[in-house]
Motif scaffolding. Sequence first.
Motif, PDB file in Angstrom:
ATOM      1  N   VAL A  11       0.830  -1.211   0.000  1.00  0.00           N
ATOM      2  CA  VAL A  11       0.000   0.000   0.000  1.00  0.00           C
ATOM      3  C   VAL A  11       0.865   1.262   0.000  1.00  0.00           C
ATOM      4  O   VAL A  11       0.324   2.370   0.134  1.00  0.00           O
ATOM      5  CB  VAL A  11      -0.959   0.013   1.204  1.00  0.00           C
ATOM      6  CG1 VAL A  11      -2.031  -1.073   1.056  1.00  0.00           C
ATOM      7  CG2 VAL A  11      -0.207  -0.167   2.515  1.00  0.00           C
ATOM      8  N   ASP A  12       2.188   1.097  -0.099  1.00  0.00           N
ATOM      9  CA  ASP A  12       3.110   2.229  -0.135  1.00  0.00           C
ATOM     10  C   ASP A  12       2.919   3.165   1.069  1.00  0.00           C
ATOM     11  O   ASP A  12       2.748   4.372   0.935  1.00  0.00           O
ATOM     12  CB  ASP A  12       2.929   3.027  -1.437  1.00  0.00           C
ATOM     13  CG  ASP A  12       4.075   4.032  -1.644  1.00  0.00           C
ATOM     14  OD1 ASP A  12       5.189   3.755  -1.129  1.00  0.00           O
ATOM     15  OD2 ASP A  12       3.851   5.068  -2.280  1.00  0.00           O
ATOM     16  N   VAL A  13       2.971   2.550   2.273  1.00  0.00           N
ATOM     17  CA  VAL A  13       2.782   3.297   3.521  1.00  0.00           C
ATOM     18  C   VAL A  13       3.961   3.032   4.440  1.00  0.00           C
ATOM     19  O   VAL A  13       4.466   1.904   4.512  1.00  0.00           O
ATOM     20  CB  VAL A  13       1.459   2.889   4.214  1.00  0.00           C
ATOM     21  CG1 VAL A  13       1.370   3.452   5.621  1.00  0.00           C
ATOM     22  CG2 VAL A  13       0.261   3.355   3.377  1.00  0.00           C
ATOM     23  N   TYR A  14       4.383   4.090   5.120  1.00  0.00           N
ATOM     24  CA  TYR A  14       5.490   3.977   6.088  1.00  0.00           C
ATOM     25  C   TYR A  14       4.939   4.011   7.523  1.00  0.00           C
ATOM     26  O   TYR A  14       3.823   4.471   7.768  1.00  0.00           O
ATOM     27  CB  TYR A  14       6.484   5.115   5.893  1.00  0.00           C
ATOM     28  CG  TYR A  14       7.206   5.047   4.569  1.00  0.00           C
ATOM     29  CD1 TYR A  14       8.373   4.286   4.431  1.00  0.00           C
ATOM     30  CD2 TYR A  14       6.722   5.737   3.448  1.00  0.00           C
ATOM     31  CE1 TYR A  14       9.031   4.219   3.207  1.00  0.00           C
ATOM     32  CE2 TYR A  14       7.381   5.672   2.230  1.00  0.00           C
ATOM     33  CZ  TYR A  14       8.532   4.908   2.110  1.00  0.00           C
ATOM     34  OH  TYR A  14       9.188   4.821   0.911  1.00  0.00           O
ATOM     35  N   HIS A  15       5.785   3.559   8.435  1.00  0.00           N
ATOM     36  CA  HIS A  15       5.349   3.465   9.841  1.00  0.00           C
ATOM     37  C   HIS A  15       6.558   3.731  10.737  1.00  0.00           C
ATOM     38  O   HIS A  15       7.580   3.055  10.631  1.00  0.00           O
ATOM     39  CB  HIS A  15       4.770   2.062  10.093  1.00  0.00           C
ATOM     40  CG  HIS A  15       4.408   1.782  11.521  1.00  0.00           C
ATOM     41  ND1 HIS A  15       3.988   0.540  11.944  1.00  0.00           N
ATOM     42  CD2 HIS A  15       4.381   2.557  12.655  1.00  0.00           C
ATOM     43  CE1 HIS A  15       3.734   0.553  13.241  1.00  0.00           C
ATOM     44  NE2 HIS A  15       3.976   1.774  13.698  1.00  0.00           N
TER      45      HIS A  15
END
Length: 847
Positions: free
Chosen positions: A349-353
């Motif tokens: 989902v091309d998401v960073y954390h």
Amino acid sequence: MFDAARSIVVDLVRRRPWGSSRLARTIDDAEESLSALRGWKRTVTMGLEEALAGGRWVSRDVRETWSQSAPLPSRHVTSLARNKKAGQEARELIAFTSGDLRALVHDTNERIRAQELVARRHFLNTIETQPLTDEQAAAVVTFDNRVQVIAAAGSGKTSVMVARAGYAIQRQLVPAERILMLAFNRDAAAELQCRVEERLEAAGIEAPGLTVATFHSFALSVIGSATGRKPRLARWLDAGGDIAMVCRLVDELRDQSPAFRDRWDAYRLLFARMSDDPSGGEPDSYDHSTRQTGYRTFKGETVRSQGERMIADFLFLNGVRYEYEAPYQHDVADADHSQYRPDFYYPDVDVYHEHWALDREGNPPPHFVGYTDSMQWKKAVHQQFGTTLLETTWASIIDQTGFGPLADDLTKAGLALDWNPDRPVPGATPVKHEDLARVMRSFMTHVKSNSLSRADLERRLEAAPRSVQRFRARMFLDLFWDIHNAWQARLAADDCIDFEDMLVQAATHLESGGIDMGYELVLVDEFQDASQARARLTKALVDQPHRYLLAVGDDWQSINRFAGADLSVMTSFAEWFGEGQTLRLQTTFRSPQSICDVASEFVAKNPRQLTKVVTSAHLGYGQAASLVRVRRFDEVSGAVARVLDDLAARVRTGEVTPGRSGMVEVDVLGRYRFDRDSLPRRTPPELKVTFRTVHGSKGLEADYVILPNVASGTYGFPSEVADDPVMSLAMAETDAYPFAEERRLFYVALTRARRHVTMIGVEGRESAFVAELLATKRLELSPLSTVDLSAPCPLCDQGVLVVRRRKADGRPFEGCSAFPRCRFTRSALSAASPMRLAASPGARRPN
């Protein structure tokens, strides 16, 4: 009153305007006080003389009775004592009354002990098959109200108990029907019963009514006598059935309550491996590519913190694909910052954390210099490039409020979460259901034995100094009380009782005074294994004047904490039972001096252990212990076979002679039951080979002992299955010394041997205990080894140096076997030093 004293009193009156009636009262008061002082002195001196003449110990209770009845001199007698001419008797009486009665009784008892050791020599020499030693004999005749005997392994503590009972009956100190001997399990009680009957009969001492019982069977009889209805013990408690029952109850609760199921799985999988130390505890993994020491996840990578591991494991169990510390998709390195690597990246989902190390107030640890500025820079990077950033904090993960919002954020981002607690795990091993059930059962044992209520545990939890423990412990306690209630409901449904409730109820009946079992002499074996419930029961039995307790045990062999044993009962004996005598049995009849020295030095490294100087009764010194070192774990069974074959060959040549049983006895002692697999299918007929766990070997002995799995690791020796930190909430005290109970367990293993101990170790997986013995030169390499011995690590003393190769170029180097806890390395070329120990061709075999 004698004339001189009377004249002094009259003279005092003449110089004051006293009437004749006051003079008479003064004289009467002085005479009465002097008479009381004379009478008390006469009582004490005659009592001491009669005790000495009859060889009867002056007990603590007798001394306290005298002390409490001591009269105070009146002021007129005190004034009289100041007169140099006429006050001599008054001075002497006052001096005697105010003198050190304790020292006077002690001196008399020392004379009585010496006298009895001579007068009862025939009894002391014949009550057992071998004459009692001076230490044993002293413990028998020291007939005080409270006597604790600290007995080294193999020092003959059972002989003391048997002789003590016989002495009490023969000397008519206590009748046989008022003597109770308590043991900790059925086998020990049966052995003690047989021994006391056999030896008293041989001595011609009749002992009708003398009772030998386990604590549990005796507790049942107390409850039956007090209530008129003897309870029944739950059948499913024996042979590990209690753990099986906890597992069964957990399964039922998980089926009945989705909320319980989620809490149980979350604790077992995410929280059970958490250290009690907010800074993270000891790392358990190392990433060779990044040279990063950290924490191993279920997926198999190494992360930097406990919080990151919990998140990584949560993601793995939900089937979420992630990358740990992958480079940010934009090059943002500059003069002040290296290339950015967010904690987690979700490529689907091309998401960073980012997982921020922030407490509940939003502050990072004080030693994280520049952390807040780094956070702001990272957030600005995401804002600059328009990338999506999810955020969690250490505080939200620890207090369990963060996983729900994280799951919601991941779902909103387009990820499907599929929680599966049974998902196959390629990396770190999850805590098993049975292991957590075992922790719950042990916690329950301590809660019940210590009579702790829910409110008690709440108070202890609130007093916990660290927030990490509080949040984690809160989750544990919520699970525990559900299981506890289900356990109690099962007992009620089966109309039965468990071990802990049995002891506590019996103690309560005795403490209330509603029943008195009438025993005047109570002798307790294996006192180091006493729980607080057992201590209460014992105290209640003797908590009346002129009753006697003899407690025999060895704090060095306290290995049953998981079953509720509380070592503080022994180490705080006087606080529990009042002032008493402490004696020591320090001569062992089992092991040679070499094993005594090695084992004693090893266990005494813990400063909390009571001091003993153990001396062997055997003349031979010999080699204490040897190490058979192999390359891999699958060679352990072959090494055990070689040791047995070598020993059998020496039996055939006459080099090794049979032991007491007519055969050469060999005990293979495993830290766990599965170590039985190390036994060869066939053993030499010249040997009597038995497998036991070390716990099961307590009280037993053999000519030779083999320890097949003295290695590092979770199920090694010492076991690295750490006690859950929450256990401290239910225990009276904990021992912070590293591997404290495992160290005592290893001592028990060593001291089972009459001749020699052989350990099997694996190259590169050396036990911390083996490394310690090597560092102190207490262990020799056996010629049966297939690998040379390595030098102890000069940095940590918990590992040895093993040769490894660098991944980059294949060059050899030496590193500590305790890696990653210890990261000491040195060039393999520097190994050519005196520390390098190899087995010499002429190395001696154990006798």
